[in-house]
Scaffold this active site. Sequence first.
Site, PDB file in Angstrom:
ATOM      1  N   SER A  90      24.094  43.401  25.388  1.00  0.00           N
ATOM      2  CA  SER A  90      24.081  43.242  24.159  1.00  0.00           C
ATOM      3  C   SER A  90      22.535  43.127  23.582  1.00  0.00           C
ATOM      4  O   SER A  90      21.753  43.933  24.015  1.00  0.00           O
ATOM      5  CB  SER A  90      24.727  42.147  23.341  1.00  0.00           C
ATOM      6  N   HIS A 227      33.760  41.689  23.540  1.00  0.00           N
ATOM      7  CA  HIS A 227      32.237  41.628  23.844  1.00  0.00           C
ATOM      8  C   HIS A 227      31.611  41.067  25.196  1.00  0.00           C
ATOM      9  O   HIS A 227      30.856  41.318  25.781  1.00  0.00           O
ATOM     10  CB  HIS A 227      31.588  40.946  22.391  1.00  0.00           C
TER      11      HIS A 227
END
Length: 251
Positions: A90, A227
């Site tokens: 990320s 995620h």
Amino acid sequence: MEKLVACVQKKPDAVCRLICFPWAGSGTSQLAQWGRLFNDSVEVFCIRLPGRETRLEEPFAKDMTSVVNEITSVLLKELKEKPFAFFGHSFGTYMSFAVALHLKKKYGLEPVHLFMSAAHSPNSAAYLAVKSIVLPDGPNDLLAIMEILGGNFELPHDEDLWRDTALTFKEDAKLFQTCSFEKTELNIPFSCDITYFCGSDDKIYDAKGWQELTSGDTSFYELPGDHLYLLKPSNESFLIKHMTRSIENGL
């Protein structure tokens, strides 16, 4: 070095180092533990930014240039000493790529492999769109900021932990927006292989552009989860095995 880097298991005889760059709002507690999971050929370093963990008293970094400069100056000796690979997740993906570009441009150093995760490729329109979003500034706007930068994952239930995470996440989001990849830099591709990972239930990232950033091979893997898919034991096991094999093939 101990300030910037968490290394839970030193491996002086390792043939390669894997430098890990964590996601926004987090520290080194998860990725540093990978040092115990890799075999003796790979030593794991995890980057610790100011404002968290043992650097809690330090002010948060104000721009990505200062972060890149600190990482490269502290680690330059180690990076010249033996081969290295990068893993970024990320926000950590953008940080790791900024460091990799700087190392190549200034020192002619390049990772043996770039492992990128849950992020838009830095040459995509989606990346530029996220970077230009005005961050909300209210006390309850963490979810909106996380949606911009993070994706789908659970937040801590503990109130103090929530507050600390919220502050760190907001500061990391501001840091992300100072990240700048010039077109001229992106025209100097890497020669190492790039592997991109993502979670099947996370939001969709524009990752196709990674292929244009290296003359090496590019691979894409979607693993089950959101995620933070990489924290699932089965996915973690897959990542460790895949990265070990890729690093050994790249040496």
